[in-house]
Design a protein around this motif. Structure first.
Motif, PDB file in Angstrom:
ATOM      1  N   VAL A   1       0.805  -1.230   0.000  1.00 45.85           N
ATOM      2  CA  VAL A   1       0.000   0.000   0.000  1.00 45.85           C
ATOM      3  C   VAL A   1       0.835   1.276   0.000  1.00 45.85           C
ATOM      4  N   ASN A   2       2.122   1.196   0.369  1.00 45.95           N
ATOM      5  CA  ASN A   2       2.875   2.452   0.496  1.00 45.95           C
ATOM      6  C   ASN A   2       3.523   2.885  -0.826  1.00 45.95           C
ATOM      7  N   TRP A   3       2.646   3.293  -1.727  1.00 41.92           N
ATOM      8  CA  TRP A   3       3.067   3.746  -3.061  1.00 41.92           C
ATOM      9  C   TRP A   3       2.451   5.108  -3.393  1.00 41.92           C
ATOM     10  N   LEU A   4       3.160   5.842  -4.272  1.00 45.84           N
ATOM     11  CA  LEU A   4       2.590   7.002  -4.957  1.00 45.84           C
ATOM     12  C   LEU A   4       2.444   6.624  -6.429  1.00 45.84           C
ATOM     13  N   TRP A   5       1.321   7.003  -7.040  1.00 46.08           N
ATOM     14  CA  TRP A   5       1.087   6.800  -8.489  1.00 46.08           C
ATOM     15  C   TRP A   5       0.949   8.178  -9.114  1.00 46.08           C
ATOM     16  N   ILE A   6       1.879   8.509 -10.005  1.00 41.48           N
ATOM     17  CA  ILE A   6       2.016   9.888 -10.486  1.00 41.48           C
ATOM     18  C   ILE A   6       1.859   9.961 -12.006  1.00 41.48           C
ATOM     19  N   ASN A   7       1.130  10.974 -12.475  1.00 37.81           N
ATOM     20  CA  ASN A   7       1.041  11.230 -13.914  1.00 37.81           C
ATOM     21  C   ASN A   7       2.347  11.900 -14.376  1.00 37.81           C
ATOM     22  N   LYS A   8       3.022  11.242 -15.317  1.00 36.34           N
ATOM     23  CA  LYS A   8       4.358  11.706 -15.714  1.00 36.34           C
ATOM     24  C   LYS A   8       4.307  13.056 -16.446  1.00 36.34           C
ATOM     25  N   ALA A   9       3.308  13.227 -17.314  1.00 42.86           N
ATOM     26  CA  ALA A   9       3.224  14.483 -18.071  1.00 42.86           C
ATOM     27  C   ALA A   9       3.013  15.664 -17.116  1.00 42.86           C
TER      28      ALA A   9
ATOM     29  N   GLY B   1       7.197   4.857 -16.324  1.00 40.44           N
ATOM     30  CA  GLY B   1       8.393   5.553 -16.809  1.00 40.44           C
ATOM     31  C   GLY B   1       8.067   6.475 -17.976  1.00 40.44           C
ATOM     32  N   THR B   2       7.043   6.109 -18.758  1.00 43.97           N
ATOM     33  CA  THR B   2       6.641   6.935 -19.908  1.00 43.97           C
ATOM     34  C   THR B   2       5.380   7.734 -19.567  1.00 43.97           C
ATOM     35  N   ASP B   3       4.355   7.018 -19.110  1.00 40.12           N
ATOM     36  CA  ASP B   3       3.068   7.665 -18.823  1.00 40.12           C
ATOM     37  C   ASP B   3       2.865   7.929 -17.336  1.00 40.12           C
ATOM     38  N   PHE B   4       3.410   7.055 -16.528  1.00 42.98           N
ATOM     39  CA  PHE B   4       3.221   7.226 -15.082  1.00 42.98           C
ATOM     40  C   PHE B   4       4.468   6.786 -14.316  1.00 42.98           C
ATOM     41  N   LEU B   5       4.509   7.207 -13.061  1.00 40.44           N
ATOM     42  CA  LEU B   5       5.667   6.903 -12.195  1.00 40.44           C
ATOM     43  C   LEU B   5       5.174   6.230 -10.931  1.00 40.44           C
TER      44      LEU B   5
END
Ligand code: BGC
Length: 416
Positions: free
Chosen positions: A141-149, A279-283
């Motif tokens: 559960v200890n994750w961040l999901w980030i929009n790369k753009a 790496g391309t769309d999300f981190l």
């Protein structure tokens, strides 16, 4: 002695052999109703279809599974057991203690599960020496999901501390993007708070407070500070967050309407279903300040004590679930990592590879902790009390961190 051996061998053979009148159907209760979850479940349906088993779906929507567990309770009370049900940690143990679970031990021995499944999962899949559940995966559960753009647009970099996280959220805010995508449902808020507590107090503190329910830790200044930090995060959430489903919050990040979601790696299943590439769309980053630790949960298929003509189907389901090929194929789609230590990471994307490596390191280093929000920190009554207090705080029914701490201590004490 020889007679005993022969009798055991006969029993084993009869349990593992198919009979003409066996039911060729698997009835499964679960809460996998989002796009990514349904795609993952299809992998299992297809594997079982190849073996001639039909699928009887019992889906009960509601991330985190609270609604599903209410539905399951009613079915079990009516004596109507599904072949298996998705379950989390302590719930498995509760049904086992109530004598409702079947016994998969023969299959487990024949398949060598005890050597392949991590001890942290066996603690919940094995009750009183008997295998009662088949672990499907390990989520964390200890994750961040980030929009790369969006990240590129605001010139952000990976936040390594809580303060850096706040600075990043500020940048998104300044750019007019919703910084934090949150679904205002108690289980989502508590799932995020698990990470906040680990980040604020460190690994030992998380373990003491949320796995051992140590009262000194629960009522400490560190817990108060954790609530202060949660209040800070709340400042970055959009006004329409109440009641929002988790996958809709993920969709905000996928579309670039929000920068980041703090969520278990089932969120990655949604990115995958939308054909997005890490790496391309999300981190994917660990929640700031929690690198090196993993807060886990694991979906298990709890196996009920079904009638004799359904046992072959149950065994087929259990074997399929723990096969190495399924563990890879399913978890690649689901966003989780295998529930076995001997599955190669070849087919996993960069986040999955990191998830597998992190799990191993945390397991070896003693920094693998059960999620309190996700059924692996304490029994369901305590987890529910926790979710309730965290949610009241987020929604303003509890107004200070001090009061949140007091109510948390009291609610956990009452629930124990
Ligand atoms: C389960 C995941 C599921 C998530 C959202 C969690 O409790 O472990 O498998 O994807 O809830 O539904």
């Amino acid at each position: 002695m020889r007679k005993l051996f022969m009798a055991t061998a006969f029993l084993a053979a009869s349990a593992l052999t198919a009979h003409a009148d066996d039911v060729k159907e698997v009835q499964m209760l679960h809460w996998w109703t989002s796009g990514g979850e349904a795609a993952a479940l299809n992998v299992l349906k297809q594997d079982l279809a190849k073996e001639g088993y039909a699928w009887k779906d019992v889906p009960v929507a509601g991330g985190g599974g609270d609604a599903a567990m209410t539905a399951l309770k009613a079915m079990v009370a009516a004596g109507n057991y599904p072949t298996a049900s998705q379950m989390l940690g302590y719930t498995v143990l509760d049904y086992a203690a109530a004598g409702k679970m079947g016994d998969l031990t023969e299959t487990a021995i024949a398949e060598g599960w005890d050597k392949a499944v991590p001890a942290a999962l066996q603690k919940f899949a094995v009750y009183d020496g008997k295998w009662v559940a088949a672990p499907v995966n390990v989520h964390s559960v200890n994750w961040l999901w980030i929009n790369k753009a969006v990240m590129d647009k605001i010139g952000g970099t990976e936040p390594k501390t809580f303060d850096e996280f706040i600075a990043l959220l500020d940048k998104a805010k300044a750019a007019g993007v919703t910084p934090l995508a949150l679904g205002g449902q108690n289980w989502q808020e508590a799932t995020m708070f698990d990470s906040v507590v680990l980040s604020t107090g460190g690994p030992e503190f998380y373990k003491k407070a949320f796995n051992e329910l140590d009262e000194e830790s629960l009522k400490s200044d560190t817990m108060k500070k954790s609530f202060d930090n949660l209040a800070k995060l709340k400042e970055y959430v959009d006004p329409n967050f109440s009641g929002r489903d988790w996958n809709l919050a993920t969709a905000m990040v996928i579309k670039g309407d929000a920068l980041v979601q703090v969520m278990g790696d089932w969120a990655k299943g949604e990115f995958k279903a939308a054909n997005k590439v890490p790496g391309t769309d999300f981190l994917c980053y660990r929640f700031p300040g929690t690198d090196g630790s993993v807060i886990y949960n694991s979906d298990m298929f709890g196996m009920f004590d079904v009638p004799a003509d359904q046992k072959a189907a149950q065994i087929a389901l259990a074997k399929a679930t723990l096969s190495k090929s399924f563990q890879s194929a399913f978890n690649v789609v689901k966003g989780s990592v295998p529930a076995r230590t001997d599955v190669p990471d070849t087919d996993f994307d960069a986040c999955g590879k990191k998830g597998i490596a992190d799990l191993k390191a945390a397991n070896d280093g003693g920094t693998l902790f059960g999620s309190l929000a996700q059924g692996y920190g304490a029994p369901p009554a305590v987890a529910n009390a926790y979710k309730d207090v965290v949610s009241k705080f987020v929604h303003g029914q509890i107004t200070t961190s001090e009061e949140a701490v007091n109510q948390l201590v009291q609610a956990i004490d009452d629930a124990k």
